[in-house]
Design a protein around this motif. Sequence first.
Motif, PDB file in Angstrom:
ATOM      1  N   VAL A   1       0.868  -1.175   0.000  1.00  0.00           N
ATOM      2  CA  VAL A   1       0.000   0.000   0.000  1.00  0.00           C
ATOM      3  C   VAL A   1       0.906   1.227   0.000  1.00  0.00           C
ATOM      4  O   VAL A   1       1.926   1.234   0.698  1.00  0.00           O
ATOM      5  N   PRO A   2       0.589   2.260  -0.774  1.00  0.00           N
ATOM      6  CA  PRO A   2       1.421   3.473  -0.750  1.00  0.00           C
ATOM      7  C   PRO A   2       1.586   4.010   0.664  1.00  0.00           C
ATOM      8  O   PRO A   2       0.629   4.046   1.450  1.00  0.00           O
ATOM      9  N   TRP A   3       2.778   4.467   0.979  1.00  0.00           N
ATOM     10  CA  TRP A   3       3.056   4.934   2.330  1.00  0.00           C
ATOM     11  C   TRP A   3       2.200   6.137   2.714  1.00  0.00           C
ATOM     12  O   TRP A   3       1.915   6.345   3.892  1.00  0.00           O
ATOM     13  N   ARG A   4       1.778   6.919   1.714  1.00  0.00           N
ATOM     14  CA  ARG A   4       0.935   8.072   2.046  1.00  0.00           C
ATOM     15  C   ARG A   4      -0.384   7.621   2.674  1.00  0.00           C
ATOM     16  O   ARG A   4      -0.970   8.349   3.493  1.00  0.00           O
ATOM     17  N   LEU A   5      -0.862   6.405   2.315  1.00  0.00           N
ATOM     18  CA  LEU A   5      -2.088   5.905   2.913  1.00  0.00           C
ATOM     19  C   LEU A   5      -1.856   5.419   4.341  1.00  0.00           C
ATOM     20  O   LEU A   5      -2.740   5.551   5.193  1.00  0.00           O
ATOM     21  N   TYR A   6      -0.687   4.853   4.597  1.00  0.00           N
ATOM     22  CA  TYR A   6      -0.346   4.515   5.985  1.00  0.00           C
ATOM     23  C   TYR A   6      -0.365   5.781   6.851  1.00  0.00           C
ATOM     24  O   TYR A   6      -0.914   5.790   7.949  1.00  0.00           O
ATOM     25  N   VAL A   7       0.247   6.833   6.326  1.00  0.00           N
ATOM     26  CA  VAL A   7       0.327   8.091   7.081  1.00  0.00           C
ATOM     27  C   VAL A   7      -1.067   8.691   7.254  1.00  0.00           C
ATOM     28  O   VAL A   7      -1.435   9.133   8.357  1.00  0.00           O
TER      29      VAL A   7
ATOM     30  N   ARG B   1     -11.222   3.203   2.416  1.00  0.00           N
ATOM     31  CA  ARG B   1     -11.757   2.894   1.081  1.00  0.00           C
ATOM     32  C   ARG B   1     -10.667   3.014   0.024  1.00  0.00           C
ATOM     33  O   ARG B   1     -10.611   2.217  -0.918  1.00  0.00           O
ATOM     34  N   ALA B   2      -9.803   4.009   0.190  1.00  0.00           N
ATOM     35  CA  ALA B   2      -8.689   4.156  -0.751  1.00  0.00           C
ATOM     36  C   ALA B   2      -7.735   2.976  -0.635  1.00  0.00           C
ATOM     37  O   ALA B   2      -7.197   2.492  -1.643  1.00  0.00           O
ATOM     38  N   VAL B   3      -7.534   2.488   0.580  1.00  0.00           N
ATOM     39  CA  VAL B   3      -6.679   1.319   0.791  1.00  0.00           C
ATOM     40  C   VAL B   3      -7.283   0.094   0.096  1.00  0.00           C
ATOM     41  O   VAL B   3      -6.572  -0.709  -0.519  1.00  0.00           O
ATOM     42  N   ALA B   4      -8.614  -0.056   0.186  1.00  0.00           N
ATOM     43  CA  ALA B   4      -9.283  -1.203  -0.425  1.00  0.00           C
ATOM     44  C   ALA B   4      -9.080  -1.233  -1.934  1.00  0.00           C
ATOM     45  O   ALA B   4      -9.093  -2.308  -2.553  1.00  0.00           O
ATOM     46  N   ARG B   5      -8.890  -0.072  -2.536  1.00  0.00           N
ATOM     47  CA  ARG B   5      -8.695  -0.023  -3.990  1.00  0.00           C
ATOM     48  C   ARG B   5      -7.312  -0.526  -4.404  1.00  0.00           C
ATOM     49  O   ARG B   5      -7.037  -0.682  -5.591  1.00  0.00           O
ATOM     50  N   CYS B   6      -6.448  -0.754  -3.421  1.00  0.00           N
ATOM     51  CA  CYS B   6      -5.099  -1.264  -3.730  1.00  0.00           C
ATOM     52  C   CYS B   6      -5.118  -2.764  -3.990  1.00  0.00           C
ATOM     53  O   CYS B   6      -4.066  -3.360  -4.278  1.00  0.00           O
ATOM     54  N   GLY B   7      -6.286  -3.385  -3.881  1.00  0.00           N
ATOM     55  CA  GLY B   7      -6.402  -4.821  -4.113  1.00  0.00           C
ATOM     56  C   GLY B   7      -6.467  -5.586  -2.807  1.00  0.00           C
ATOM     57  O   GLY B   7      -6.387  -5.000  -1.718  1.00  0.00           O
ATOM     58  N   PRO B   8      -6.612  -6.913  -2.894  1.00  0.00           N
ATOM     59  CA  PRO B   8      -6.684  -7.734  -1.682  1.00  0.00           C
ATOM     60  C   PRO B   8      -5.392  -7.629  -0.866  1.00  0.00           C
ATOM     61  O   PRO B   8      -4.307  -7.879  -1.382  1.00  0.00           O
TER      62      PRO B   8
ATOM     63  N   GLN C   1      -5.551  -6.840   5.904  1.00  0.00           N
ATOM     64  CA  GLN C   1      -5.985  -5.622   6.590  1.00  0.00           C
ATOM     65  C   GLN C   1      -5.428  -5.546   8.004  1.00  0.00           C
ATOM     66  O   GLN C   1      -5.111  -4.457   8.509  1.00  0.00           O
ATOM     67  N   PHE C   2      -5.311  -6.688   8.661  1.00  0.00           N
ATOM     68  CA  PHE C   2      -4.756  -6.692  10.010  1.00  0.00           C
ATOM     69  C   PHE C   2      -3.307  -6.215   9.998  1.00  0.00           C
ATOM     70  O   PHE C   2      -2.894  -5.400  10.834  1.00  0.00           O
ATOM     71  N   ALA C   3      -2.541  -6.691   9.026  1.00  0.00           N
ATOM     72  CA  ALA C   3      -1.144  -6.248   8.908  1.00  0.00           C
ATOM     73  C   ALA C   3      -1.071  -4.760   8.602  1.00  0.00           C
ATOM     74  O   ALA C   3      -0.179  -4.056   9.085  1.00  0.00           O
ATOM     75  N   PHE C   4      -2.030  -4.279   7.809  1.00  0.00           N
ATOM     76  CA  PHE C   4      -2.056  -2.843   7.515  1.00  0.00           C
ATOM     77  C   PHE C   4      -2.279  -2.041   8.796  1.00  0.00           C
ATOM     78  O   PHE C   4      -1.602  -1.021   9.028  1.00  0.00           O
ATOM     79  N   VAL C   5      -3.213  -2.480   9.652  1.00  0.00           N
ATOM     80  CA  VAL C   5      -3.476  -1.776  10.908  1.00  0.00           C
ATOM     81  C   VAL C   5      -2.230  -1.777  11.793  1.00  0.00           C
ATOM     82  O   VAL C   5      -1.882  -0.762  12.416  1.00  0.00           O
TER      83      VAL C   5
END
Length: 296
Positions: free
Chosen positions: A56-62, A161-168, A171-175
Amino acid sequence: MRPLDLALALLVVVVWGVNFAVIKTGVGEVPPLLLGALRFLLAALPAVLLLRPPKVPWRLYVAYGMTISVGQFAFLFSAIHLGMPSGLASLVLQSQAFFTMLFAALWLGENWRASQLVGLLLAAGGLALIGSAHGLSMPLAGFLLTLAAASMWAAGNIVTRAVARCGPINQFAFVVWASLVPPLPFLALSLLIEGRPAITAALAAFSLRSLATVAYLAWAATLLGYGLWTRLLSRYPANQVAPFSLLVPVVGLSTGWLVFDEALQPVHFVGGALLMLGLVVNLFATRLLAWLRNRA
């Protein structure tokens, strides 16, 4: 829904509902912004060592970390620290659903259905009643800060929602990886607003109860709660999972009453009922009308 998954959904409701009483206990011993820094530091470490970051792009993490984590909990922790009853905070925070609708319309161009507008008006009336009853039992600043927390949660929903557009993705790891973002901003805010002496004193007097509070907020409310919620959303339609969140204020209000003897005024009950009715209309009215049309 399978019995095991139903039990897991109810477990999330209990964990998130009790979370508000835990926050009230925590901010009684640790400055709220410092508490936020410790929460997300413990949520990220050592979990980031066990999970790969999703692509996922780092800007979305931020963006996620600064909205749904820093923004939401800086306001919420501060609200409860200023005297917002924990149970009432769990109820008012549910207005995030309507802030999400508003932001989705402004930023994503989504149209509102008539049922959503009716639900929004009912919820707005409920919030107006709750806000009108500010006083010794609920400071106006605490109420407004809780609304600000709800708006930041909603902004984080748009980021999700923007994160979801990055594909499967996991999600837990993203959090978990997004939890690396909040500690430094929280610490900077704590230094700026709460001051170094308050931070030093809190850390010097850090007790086992403070540690248990931080551990609950990090591991139960954040990792377990969001982890199970993500699991349920990956297995069932969102409209089948989302209604369980309506039970969180029931647990929050009950816990606040049992633990802190938080008594609500009649206007709070009426306002809360209107807010919850607005949420129910928003979730179920369209499907109910479709069912009635099919039966006709």
